[in-house]
Design a protein around this motif. Structure first.
Motif, short mmCIF file in Angstrom:
data_model
loop_
_atom_site.label_atom_id
_atom_site.label_comp_id
_atom_site.label_asym_id
_atom_site.label_seq_id
_atom_site.Cartn_x
_atom_site.Cartn_y
_atom_site.Cartn_z
N PHE A 125 0.63 -1.14 0.12
CA PHE A 125 -0.03 0.00 -0.17
C PHE A 125 0.90 1.16 0.17
CE2 PHE A 125 -2.87 -2.83 2.25
CZ PHE A 125 -3.90 -3.11 1.42
N ASP A 126 1.70 1.52 -1.03
CA ASP A 126 2.58 2.41 -1.25
C ASP A 126 2.05 3.68 -1.67
OD1 ASP A 126 4.58 0.81 -0.08
OD2 ASP A 126 5.20 -0.07 -2.26
N HIS A 127 0.88 3.84 -2.02
CA HIS A 127 0.23 4.93 -2.50
C HIS A 127 -1.00 5.43 -1.73
CE1 HIS A 127 2.83 4.49 -5.93
NE2 HIS A 127 2.66 3.24 -5.74
N MET A 128 -1.31 6.70 -2.08
CA MET A 128 -2.44 7.03 -1.03
C MET A 128 -3.31 7.98 -1.91
SD MET A 128 -2.41 9.86 2.04
CE MET A 128 -1.91 11.31 1.20
N VAL A 129 -4.62 7.86 -1.88
CA VAL A 129 -5.72 8.77 -2.63
C VAL A 129 -6.24 9.90 -1.54
CG1 VAL A 129 -7.74 8.97 -3.85
CG2 VAL A 129 -6.10 7.05 -4.47
N VAL A 130 -6.56 11.13 -1.97
CA VAL A 130 -7.43 12.09 -1.10
C VAL A 130 -8.27 12.45 -2.03
CG1 VAL A 130 -7.11 14.23 0.05
CG2 VAL A 130 -5.26 12.74 0.31
N TYR A 131 -9.55 12.35 -1.65
CA TYR A 131 -10.75 12.86 -2.36
C TYR A 131 -11.41 13.81 -1.20
CZ TYR A 131 -15.24 12.59 -4.54
OH TYR A 131 -16.58 13.06 -5.04
N ALA A 132 -11.28 14.80 -1.40
CA ALA A 132 -12.04 16.00 -0.85
C ALA A 132 -12.40 17.36 -1.80
CB ALA A 132 -10.88 16.83 0.29
N PRO A 133 -13.82 16.71 -2.47
CA PRO A 133 -14.14 17.67 -3.54
C PRO A 133 -14.82 18.87 -2.93
CG PRO A 133 -15.50 15.82 -3.15
CD PRO A 133 -14.34 15.54 -2.31
N ALA A 134 -14.45 20.00 -3.62
CA ALA A 134 -15.04 21.29 -3.33
C ALA A 134 -16.65 21.23 -3.54
CB ALA A 134 -14.45 22.40 -3.88
N ALA A 135 -16.99 20.58 -4.52
CA ALA A 135 -18.34 20.50 -4.93
C ALA A 135 -19.16 19.67 -3.91
CB ALA A 135 -18.64 19.87 -6.28
N HIS A 136 -18.63 18.90 -3.06
CA HIS A 136 -19.44 17.88 -2.18
C HIS A 136 -18.68 18.07 -0.77
CE1 HIS A 136 -21.60 16.00 -5.54
NE2 HIS A 136 -20.33 16.13 -6.16
N PRO A 137 -18.86 19.21 -0.08
CA PRO A 137 -17.94 19.23 1.16
C PRO A 137 -18.24 18.50 2.07
CG PRO A 137 -19.67 20.97 0.88
CD PRO A 137 -19.87 20.01 -0.42
N GLY A 138 -19.11 17.45 1.84
CA GLY A 138 -19.48 16.56 3.14
C GLY A 138 -18.51 15.17 3.01
N LEU A 139 -17.90 15.10 1.69
CA LEU A 139 -17.16 13.89 1.52
C LEU A 139 -15.58 14.16 1.75
CD1 LEU A 139 -18.81 12.90 -1.95
CD2 LEU A 139 -19.23 11.93 0.51
N LEU A 140 -15.08 13.11 2.17
CA LEU A 140 -13.62 13.05 2.48
C LEU A 140 -13.27 11.66 2.48
CD1 LEU A 140 -10.69 14.27 3.45
CD2 LEU A 140 -11.73 13.96 5.45
N CYS A 141 -12.23 11.48 1.89
CA CYS A 141 -11.65 9.96 1.71
C CYS A 141 -10.21 10.13 1.68
CB CYS A 141 -12.17 9.14 0.45
SG CYS A 141 -13.79 9.07 0.03
N VAL A 142 -9.52 9.32 2.65
CA VAL A 142 -8.16 9.37 2.42
C VAL A 142 -7.88 7.62 2.45
CG1 VAL A 142 -5.74 9.33 3.56
CG2 VAL A 142 -7.72 11.11 3.61
N GLU A 143 -7.24 7.25 1.23
CA GLU A 143 -7.38 5.71 0.85
C GLU A 143 -6.05 5.16 0.94
OE1 GLU A 143 -9.64 5.39 -2.91
OE2 GLU A 143 -10.51 7.37 -2.29
N PRO A 144 -5.65 3.93 1.44
CA PRO A 144 -4.34 3.10 1.10
C PRO A 144 -4.67 2.47 -0.10
CG PRO A 144 -5.88 2.19 2.83
CD PRO A 144 -6.35 3.24 2.39
N VAL A 145 -3.87 2.58 -0.97
CA VAL A 145 -3.94 1.95 -2.25
C VAL A 145 -2.64 1.27 -2.81
CG1 VAL A 145 -5.95 3.03 -3.00
CG2 VAL A 145 -3.80 3.87 -3.77
N SER A 146 -2.50 0.13 -3.57
CA SER A 146 -1.26 -0.30 -4.15
C SER A 146 -0.85 0.29 -5.58
CB SER A 146 -1.23 -1.85 -3.98
OG SER A 146 -2.10 -2.51 -4.97
N ASN A 147 -2.04 0.85 -6.25
CA ASN A 147 -1.58 1.47 -7.54
C ASN A 147 -2.16 2.84 -7.62
OD1 ASN A 147 -3.97 -0.66 -7.95
ND2 ASN A 147 -4.10 1.05 -9.56
#
Length: 310
Positions: free
Chosen positions: A252-274
């Motif tokens: 799990f050497d990569h990370m995704v951050v999903y914090a969209p301005a259009a959807h201020p209730g959503l936040l993801c910080v994800e462990p991913v391998s690709n």
């Protein structure tokens, strides 16, 4: 031999802490919370009754990403001299997204008060609507204790040929005006308007996440992959005096951050391998991740959420 497919929620408990699993909704975690002084503290955004009734993985607290994470451009890629075409597989998105495990039912293979093992068997001939052309099996070993919730993801290539492979998890966190994200990364993958990666490089959010105050979840419009992740990130609610730390093993050497301005209730910080579209990216493996599993070969790794109050 796996048990019969589960159509019910599975509850794990350890003291005041609780996890709800929805095996039939893509092997998802539906809730992770604890109760203190009569007050429920949500560590992940809980699934609503409507999301559960609709069996909507995107409405869960977190769901597994297999056999790849994020997008594949135009749902096609070349592998081992042949075209892999994932179009018309029942995915509603323009680009193939998140693999197929999140749209399939998982089986409860083992269970105790605070632990469960979920199992998925994918056979292309039997899953024509989700036609990843390689047979594989996967498990999630989920364990809850006094400090953390851990998930060990494992997968094995059951095909008679090599299989490209990636895995991760897609957690949603409660997002408030005061939510902060702390992490250290080397570079951010910049992307096209339809969120396909173009190049890895600097971005102001990198310094913000590495600062002592962390990055406000509202500071940037993000739906990006990050490389050179230290494999730990903390989501904090300083006004509430609490935080949750995500930690992960290789790959799990990569990370995704999903914090969209259009959807201020959503936040993801994800462990991913690709990273997104890794099978089509002509860059060094360290920048894009992913592996190739030979027939019968397995991969396994653990990530965990450790919580803190006060």
């Amino acid at each position: 031999m796996s048990a019969a497919p589960s159509e019910a929620l599975v509850e794990l408990r350890h003291g005041v802490r609780r996890v709800l699993l929805a095996p039939h909704v893509g092997g998802a975690i539906a809730a992770f919370d604890e109760t203190r002084d009569g007050r429920v503290i949500d560590w992940l955004r809980p699934a609503t009754p409507a999301a559960l009734a609709a069996r909507d993985p995107l409405g869960m607290a977190s769901f597994p990403l297999l056999p790849y994470c994020n997008r594949i451009r135009d749902a096609r890629f070349m592998f081992d001299g042949a075209l892999v075409d994932l179009s018309d597989d029942g995915n509603e998105f323009a680009h193939a997204l998140h693999g197929n495990a999140w749209r399939l039912g998982w089986r409860v293979e083992e269970m105790s008060a605070s632990r469960a093992r979920l199992h998925l068997l994918h056979e292309p001939s039997r899953e024509a609507a989700h036609h990843w052309p390689f047979a594989y099996e996967a498990t999630q070993d989920i364990a809850l204790d006094a400090d953390r919730l851990s998930v060990t993801m494992s997968a094995r290539n059951l095909a008679d040929r090599p299989m490209p492979f990636g895995m991760g998890h897609h957690p949603y966190y409660p997002r408030t005006r005061n939510t902060r994200v702390h992490a250290r990364v080397a570079a951010m993958w910049h992307s096209t308007p339809d969120l396909l990666p173009t190049h890895a490089g600097p971005h102001p959010c990198i310094d913000a996440m590495a600062s002592s105050d962390g990055m406000s979840a509202d500071a940037f419009d993000l739906d990006n992959n990050f490389t050179g992740w230290s494999r730990t990130a903390t989501i904090a609610w300083p006004d509430e005096g609490r935080a949750i730390t995500l930690s992960a093993d290789a790959p799990f050497d990569h990370m995704v951050v999903y914090a969209p301005a259009a959807h201020p209730g959503l936040l993801c910080v994800e462990p991913v391998s690709n990273v997104a579209d890794w099978v089509n990216l002509d860059v060094a493996r360290a920048l894009k991740g992913g592996v190739v599993l030979e027939p019968g070969e397995s991969v396994s790794a653990t990530f965990a959420w450790t919580t803190r109050i006060g």
